[in-house]
Design an enzyme around this catalytic site. Structure first.
Site, PDB file in Angstrom:
ATOM      1  N   HIS A  50       6.970  -2.253 -13.408  1.00 38.18           N
ATOM      2  CA  HIS A  50       5.724  -2.981 -13.184  1.00 38.18           C
ATOM      3  C   HIS A  50       5.653  -4.194 -14.089  1.00 38.18           C
ATOM      4  CE1 HIS A  50       2.589  -1.652 -16.413  1.00 38.18           C
ATOM      5  NE2 HIS A  50       3.793  -1.608 -16.936  1.00 38.18           N
ATOM      6  N   CYS A 101       4.499  -7.618 -21.615  1.00 36.86           N
ATOM      7  CA  CYS A 101       4.217  -6.854 -20.387  1.00 36.86           C
ATOM      8  C   CYS A 101       4.064  -7.757 -19.160  1.00 36.86           C
ATOM      9  CB  CYS A 101       2.970  -5.983 -20.552  1.00 36.86           C
ATOM     10  SG  CYS A 101       3.307  -4.538 -21.555  1.00 36.86           S
ATOM     11  N   HIS A 142       9.261  -4.754 -16.164  1.00 36.60           N
ATOM     12  CA  HIS A 142       9.930  -3.778 -17.024  1.00 36.60           C
ATOM     13  C   HIS A 142       9.692  -2.398 -16.433  1.00 36.60           C
ATOM     14  CE1 HIS A 142       5.780  -4.060 -18.426  1.00 36.60           C
ATOM     15  NE2 HIS A 142       5.902  -2.825 -18.902  1.00 36.60           N
ATOM     16  N   HIS A 182      10.456   5.230  -8.413  1.00 36.70           N
ATOM     17  CA  HIS A 182      11.492   4.224  -8.128  1.00 36.70           C
ATOM     18  C   HIS A 182      10.942   3.052  -7.301  1.00 36.70           C
ATOM     19  CE1 HIS A 182      14.021   7.285  -9.794  1.00 36.70           C
ATOM     20  NE2 HIS A 182      15.037   6.441  -9.828  1.00 36.70           N
ATOM     21  N   GLU A 202       2.079   6.237 -20.294  1.00 39.49           N
ATOM     22  CA  GLU A 202       3.030   5.171 -20.003  1.00 39.49           C
ATOM     23  C   GLU A 202       4.187   5.255 -21.004  1.00 39.49           C
ATOM     24  OE1 GLU A 202       1.283   1.400 -19.106  1.00 39.49           O
ATOM     25  OE2 GLU A 202       3.176   0.347 -19.375  1.00 39.49           O
TER      26      GLU A 202
END
Ligand SMILES: [Zn+2]
Length: 409
Positions: free
Chosen positions: A259, A268, A272, A313, A354
Site C-alpha cells: 500500500h 509511507c 511498500h 497479495h 500493520e
C-alpha cells in the site's frame, strides 16, 4: 461390567439394557460418565450394518403431506440424505429428543431410530452416529419441494429452523445447502407472511445460501408465527431466546499486502509491503445446541471469503475506492467491518496490526445502525457523485486552457 446407572452386573452395556434402566442411549451414558465408547462397547457392536429385511417388504405408501413438510424442512437443514439403499436423517446426541420427535412425525414412512458405532481409523476412536433410516424403496422424499398448503409450509419452516437455525444477536440465521429451495422458502415467507429473509450468498458455507432475518423485528415476527410449532419441538425454544451467558471469541488472520499513503510527508507515500495481522472478535450468546458462540471454522471460512481473499497479495489502494486515497489501518478496519457486519451481528472489535508496534482497534456500527445509515462517509469521499460538481470546479472549468499550461512563459 457394572452398569453405572443401576449397579447391575452385565455381560455388556447396550441400548436394550440402558433404555430400560435409565432411558439413556449408550452414547449418552458414555458422555454422562465421561467414558470412551471404545471401553464400553464390544467389538461386535461396531459397524453394525442395518438390515433392510427388518422393515416390511413391498413398496411403501406415498409420502403424506404432513410427512413431506417435515422431510422438506430436514432437507433444507441438510439433515436428509441417501446412504446406499437407505433414506437417512442425521441427528446429533445433544438434541436426541428432537430427532425422536421427528421419528414420531415420520413413523408412517417407516423411519426408525438407530444409534450405530463406528471405529474411525483416522481418528483412532469409536464414534457414535444417531440417525433415522428407512429403505429408500419405502420412503423416497426426493426431489424435495415446499408444501403448497400454508400450514404445512410453516411446518417445514419450523423443522428447518429447529435443525439448522442459529440465533446471533437478535437475528436468525438459516444456513441451507439447497439454495434453490432456500430462496423459494424466503420468497414464500415474504409474499405470504410479510417476513423478510436476506440472501447473504454462501457466507461461511461451502455451498448453498445463508439466509438471515432482515431485522430483529422480522426475527420476532418469524418466531411468533411459528410459536405453537416451536413449542412442540423439544429443546428448540431455548435455542432462540436472547437470555444466556455470553462469551467473546477471537480469530487471528494474517495477510500480505502492499500500500501507499497519498500526500504523506514520510516514507509511507512510497509503495511498500508488509504482513498484516487481523483479529476478529465476536461477542455473542453461547449457543446451547453447539456450545459455541460460533464455530471457529465457520468464522475462518467467512473472513477468508469476504476479506482475506480480497486483500492478500494485493495493493490495498486498488482493492476499493474507499482505500484508494489512504489505506490506513483505520480506514482498512472501517472497510473490513462493513464486509463482515451483515454476517456477524455480534462483531465486537477488529484489531489490525500493520507492524508489531503499530496497530489499530476499531468498533464500528451495529448491524441495525449500519443498515439504517449505510456505509461510512469516511470511505466515500472519492466515490461521491457530488465530487466534481462544486462551484470551485466550475471556476476551474472557466479558467480554461490555463490549467494545462505548466512552465510556459
Ligand atoms: Zn443399568
Amino acid at each position: 461390567m457394572r452398569c453405572l446407572e443401576c449397579g447391575a452386573r452385565l455381560e455388556r452395556i447396550d441400548n436394550e439394557h440402558l433404555l430400560q434402566c435409565s432411558g439413556l442411549t449408550v452414547q449418552e451414558y458414555a458422555l454422562r460418565h465421561h467414558l470412551p465408547l471404545d471401553l464400553i462397547l464390544h467389538p461386535d457392536q461396531l459397524d453394525v450394518v442395518p438390515d433392510p429385511a427388518a422393515w416390511p417388504s413391498g413398496p411403501g405408501r406415498p409420502v403424506s403431506e404432513p410427512a413431506r413438510a417435515v422431510l422438506s424442512g430436514l432437507g433444507l437443514a441438510g439433515r436428509l440424505g441417501r446412504e446406499g439403499d437407505f433414506t437417512v436423517v442425521h441427528g446429533e446426541v445433544r438434541r436426541l429428543d428432537l430427532l425422536l420427535w421427528t421419528q414420531a412425525r415420520l413413523e408412517a414412512c417407516g423411519l426408525r431410530f438407530m444409534q450405530t458405532y463406528h471405529y474411525r481409523p483416522d481418528g483412532h476412536r469409536v464414534e457414535a452416529r444417531n440417525t433415522l433410516r428407512v429403505p429408500a424403496r419405502l420412503c423416497d422424499p426426493f426431489p424435495l419441494r415446499l408444501p403448497d398448503d400454508p400450514e404445512r409450509f410453516l411446518d417445514a419452516v419450523a423443522v428447518f429452523l429447529a435443525f439448522a437455525g442459529e440465533w446471533h444477536a437478535d437475528y436468525l440465521f438459516l444456513p441451507t445447502r439447497d439454495g434453490t429451495l432456500g430462496r423459494a422458502l424466503a420468497h414464500r415467507l415474504a409474499e405470504t407472511f410479510g417476513i423478510r429473509l436476506e440472501d447473504l450468498g454462501p457466507g461461511w458455507l461451502a455451498e448453498g445460501v445463508l439466509l438471515r432475518t432482515q431485522s430483529p423485528d422480522h426475527t420476532w415476527r418469524l418466531l411468533n408465527l411459528l410459536d405453537r410449532r416451536l413449542e412442540e419441538l423439544p429443546g428448540v425454544l431455548e435455542q432462540f431466546a436472547p437470555e444466556g451467558p455470553e462469551a467473546t471469541i477471537t480469530k487471528v488472520f494474517e495477510f500480505d499486502s502492499a500500500h501507499f499513503i497519498t500526500d504523506h510527508p514520510g516514507r509511507c507515500v512510497n509503495l511498500h509491503g508488509g504482513r498484516y495481522a487481523l483479529h476478529v472478535r465476536v461477542t455473542d450468546r453461547i449457543q446451547p445446541a453447539t456450545g459455541f458462540v460460533m464455530d471457529y471454522g465457520e468464522l475462518k471460512a467467512l473472513v477468508k471469503r469476504r476479506v482475506i481473499d480480497r486483500l492478500d497479495h494485493q495493493n490495498l489502494n486498488y482493492v476499493t475506492s474507499g482505500l484508494a486515497w489512504r489505506s490506513s489501518t483505520e480506514l482498512l478496519a472501517t472497510w473490513i467491518w462493513e464486509q463482515l457486519i451483515d454476517y456477524l451481528p455480534g462483531l465486537s472489535e477488529l484489531v489490525i496490526h500493520e507492524t508489531a508496534s503499530s496497530y489499530c482497534r476499531y468498533v464500528g456500527p451495529d448491524l441495525e445502525t449500519f443498515r439504517r445509515e449505510g456505509p461510512s462517509t469516511l470511505l466515500g469521499h472519492f466515490a461521491d457523485p457530488e465530487l466534481g460538481r462544486s462551484p470551485w470546479r466550475a471556476r476551474l472549468r472557466e479558467q480554461g486552457p490555463a490549467l494545462k499550461v505548466v512552465g510556459e512563459g
